[in-house]
Design an enzyme around this catalytic site. Structure first.
Site, PDB file in Angstrom:
ATOM      1  N   ARG A  91      11.179   3.781   3.759  1.00 13.67           N
ATOM      2  CA  ARG A  91      10.763   2.782   4.761  1.00 13.67           C
ATOM      3  C   ARG A  91      12.012   2.043   5.198  1.00 13.67           C
ATOM      4  NH1 ARG A  91       5.672  -1.216   4.562  1.00 13.67           N
ATOM      5  NH2 ARG A  91       4.726   0.773   5.158  1.00 13.67           N
ATOM      6  N   ARG A 118       0.798  -1.220   0.000  1.00 12.82           N
ATOM      7  CA  ARG A 118       0.000   0.000   0.000  1.00 12.82           C
ATOM      8  C   ARG A 118       0.839   1.283   0.000  1.00 12.82           C
ATOM      9  NH1 ARG A 118      -2.765  -3.966   1.694  1.00 12.82           N
ATOM     10  NH2 ARG A 118      -0.752  -4.490   2.548  1.00 12.82           N
ATOM     11  N   THR A 119       1.775   1.372   0.921  1.00 15.76           N
ATOM     12  CA  THR A 119       2.448   2.658   1.108  1.00 15.76           C
ATOM     13  C   THR A 119       3.242   3.035  -0.142  1.00 15.76           C
ATOM     14  OG1 THR A 119       2.620   2.046   3.413  1.00 15.76           O
ATOM     15  CG2 THR A 119       3.857   3.985   2.725  1.00 15.76           C
ATOM     16  N   HIS A 148       4.530   5.714  11.701  1.00 15.87           N
ATOM     17  CA  HIS A 148       4.100   5.586  10.298  1.00 15.87           C
ATOM     18  C   HIS A 148       3.137   6.758  10.058  1.00 15.87           C
ATOM     19  CE1 HIS A 148       3.067   4.016   6.486  1.00 15.87           C
ATOM     20  NE2 HIS A 148       2.801   2.751   6.798  1.00 15.87           N
ATOM     21  N   LYS A 203      26.095  -3.621  -0.356  1.00 11.83           N
ATOM     22  CA  LYS A 203      27.569  -3.551  -0.372  1.00 11.83           C
ATOM     23  C   LYS A 203      28.096  -2.810   0.846  1.00 11.83           C
ATOM     24  CE  LYS A 203      27.062  -2.902  -5.326  1.00 11.83           C
ATOM     25  NZ  LYS A 203      27.088  -1.817  -6.322  1.00 11.83           N
TER      26      LYS A 203
HETATM   27  N1   CP Z   1      -0.428  -0.116   5.834  1.00  9.04           N
HETATM   28  C1   CP Z   1       0.785  -0.339   5.295  1.00  9.04           C
HETATM   29  O1   CP Z   1       1.788   0.272   5.666  1.00  9.04           O
HETATM   30  O2   CP Z   1       0.799  -1.296   4.311  1.00  9.04           O
HETATM   31  P1   CP Z   1       2.081  -1.759   3.490  1.00  9.04           P
HETATM   32  O3   CP Z   1       3.032  -2.420   4.465  1.00  9.04           O
HETATM   33  O4   CP Z   1       1.574  -2.703   2.459  1.00  9.04           O
HETATM   34  O5   CP Z   1       2.729  -0.534   2.910  1.00  9.04           O
END
Ligand code: CP
Length: 460
Positions: free
Chosen positions: A116, A66-67, A144, A95
């Site tokens: 991320r 999603r993100t 998040h 590396k």
């Molecule tokens: N909700 C969320 O962060 O989903 P993903 O891990 O798929 O990005």
């Protein structure tokens, strides 16, 4: 926006705005982002000039559906471009390239970085090295914030407000970063939070401490009698298949009305983050289905989940009009369009000054160490020096500037008098906050040239 106007706008923004924590946005800025997202959502194809010519880089050290995809879709909808490293294990990180170097390099390739990372505090570190906006797409079990904006936006759309809503958090509250950011934001919006944790997966102490000390939200533990009264009214306790859990209420108890719940926010077990001590028999995990949602208190509660789900929401909920988890995921596109447009200077949502943070000090010299072994200050220790902030005056508390966890200290000095005190000394209240210096212990204070105040007989 014409190039000249954009150049003027950017020239008035000396340093880029980042979105590392949900604390980086004021409530007014969040509401402006919701308004913009709502406008974008009316026709997501109508905004292809907003970020024309801009490029977003998505750097994902952990998996995502999603993100990453909703950010990429959002940037494309705004007319911009995307460069992506969807699996950083196939990048030069394999590396041995440090996160700081990667960020410095990618800053030259793009206009915004969406990161991320598995370590708590990674996005804060990245923001120190980037001269373009950094967006935290999840850092370990820390925060998040863009998921939280998506969650708040969903509540704002579904309920027409956030203030005063009663929201139940259920499942793994310990490792779920979406829960942590959401809790801070709901506390600031003065919504009520009712926690129904999986046993052993309660909110971490540092999150509870922040809610109490930084956001002024007093945790209230329900007494046994009160618990029974709430249970009979609300049935929220029956979310568990086993036995009733302790209920934690984080709000002004006078405003509490869990006989009517506005939203149930379910989370999966974050098994990828479990430490050895966090064992879980998944067959005993909380479950939400028609049987639990039949409770009178939940009759019009929306069911939310950041997704992905495992077994914790039964498929029998998917067709229920109260279930909004797929709508919530779809709203990730307009909300992330609004986030990108704002951080790129293409809206006036962020026209105020960034939310002020207390300054961060180097922790090495004072012997301070972040206790969180998954903090970026440990996982990239060769490249990052530990930093701390003053988090609270009363009680006196210092936190890691990267992962927000409390940093233990055994002595506190005054930078002007060069005297130090024990942490419980009342004399510390007389020292200006910006003059406070924390030390691991008296030996570190003395090694740094401070004298014991007790020996000198002065407040310092
Ligand atoms: N909700 C969320 O962060 O989903 P993903 O891990 O798929 O990005």
């Amino acid at each position: 926006m014409p190039a000249a106007a954009r150049a003027t706008l950017l020239s008035r923004m000396p340093a880029p705005r980042h979105l590392v924590s949900i604390d980086d946005l004021s409530l007014a800025e969040m509401e402006a982002i919701f308004e913009t997202a709502k406008r974008y959502s009316e026709d997501t194809r109508a905004w292809a000039d907003v970020a024309r010519g801009s490029i977003a880089a998505t750097l994902f050290y952990e998996p995502s559906t999603r993100t990453r995809l909703s950010f990429e879709s959002a940037m494309l909808r705004l007319g911009g471009g995307v460069i992506t490293a969807a699996d950083m294990s196939r990048s030069s990180a394999s590396k041995g390239e440090s996160l700081a170097d990667t960020i410095r390099v990618v800053s030259g390739y793009a206009d915004a970085i969406i990161l991320r990372h598995q370590s708590e505090g990674a996005a804060r570190l990245a923001a120190e090295y980037a001269d373009i906006p950094v967006i935290n797409a999840g850092d370990g079990s820390h925060e998040h914030p863009t998921q939280t904006l998506c969650d708040l936006y969903s509540l704002w759309i579904e309920r027409g407000r956030i203030e005063g809503l009663d929201v139940v958090f259920a499942g793994d509250l310990r490792y779920s970063r979406t829960i942590h950011s959401f809790a801070y934001a709901l506390a600031r919006f003065r919504a009520n939070i009712v926690c129904v944790p999986q046993p052993g997966f309660e909110l971490p102490a540092y999150v509870v401490q922040r809610l109490r000390e930084e956001f002024g939200v007093e945790p209230v533990r329900a007494e046994a009698g009160r618990l029974g009264e709430l249970a009979s009214k609300s049935d929220v306790l029956y979310l568990t298949p086993q036995k009733p859990h302790q209920l934690s209420l984080f709000t002004d108890p006078k405003g509490l009305s869990v006989d009517h719940v506005d939203a149930v926010y379910m989370t999966r077990p974050q098994t990828e983050r479990f430490k050895q001590e966090a064992q879980l028999d998944e067959t005993q995990y909380l479950q939400l289905g028609q049987r639990q949602m039949a409770a009178e208190s939940l009759r019009d509660a929306v069911v939310m989940h950041p997704l992905p789900r495992r077994e914790e929401i039964n498929a029998d909920m998917d067709g229920d009009p109260r279930s909004i988890y797929f709508k919530q995921a779809a709203r990730g596109v307009p909300i992330r369009m609004a986030i990108l447009a704002s951080l790129l200077g293409e809206t006036d949502c962020l026209k105020g000054e960034p939310v002020a943070q207390s300054p961060a000090w180097d922790a090495q010299r004072e012997g301070l160490v972040c206790p969180n072994e998954n903090c970026i200050s440990h996982t990239e220790a060769r490249h990052v020096s530990s930093k701390y902030r003053l988090a609270s005056r009363l009680p006196l508390r210092a936190t890691c500037a990267y992962c927000s966890q409390a940093i233990p200290f055994g002595a506190v000095g005054c930078s002007t008098s060069r005297l130090y005190h024990l942490p419980d000394s009342r004399d510390l209240r007389k020292i200006r906050p910006d003059h406070l210096v924390f030390f691991r212990d008296a030996a570190h204070a003395e090694a740094t040239g401070y004298q014991a105040a007790a020996n000198v007989g002065s407040a310092g």
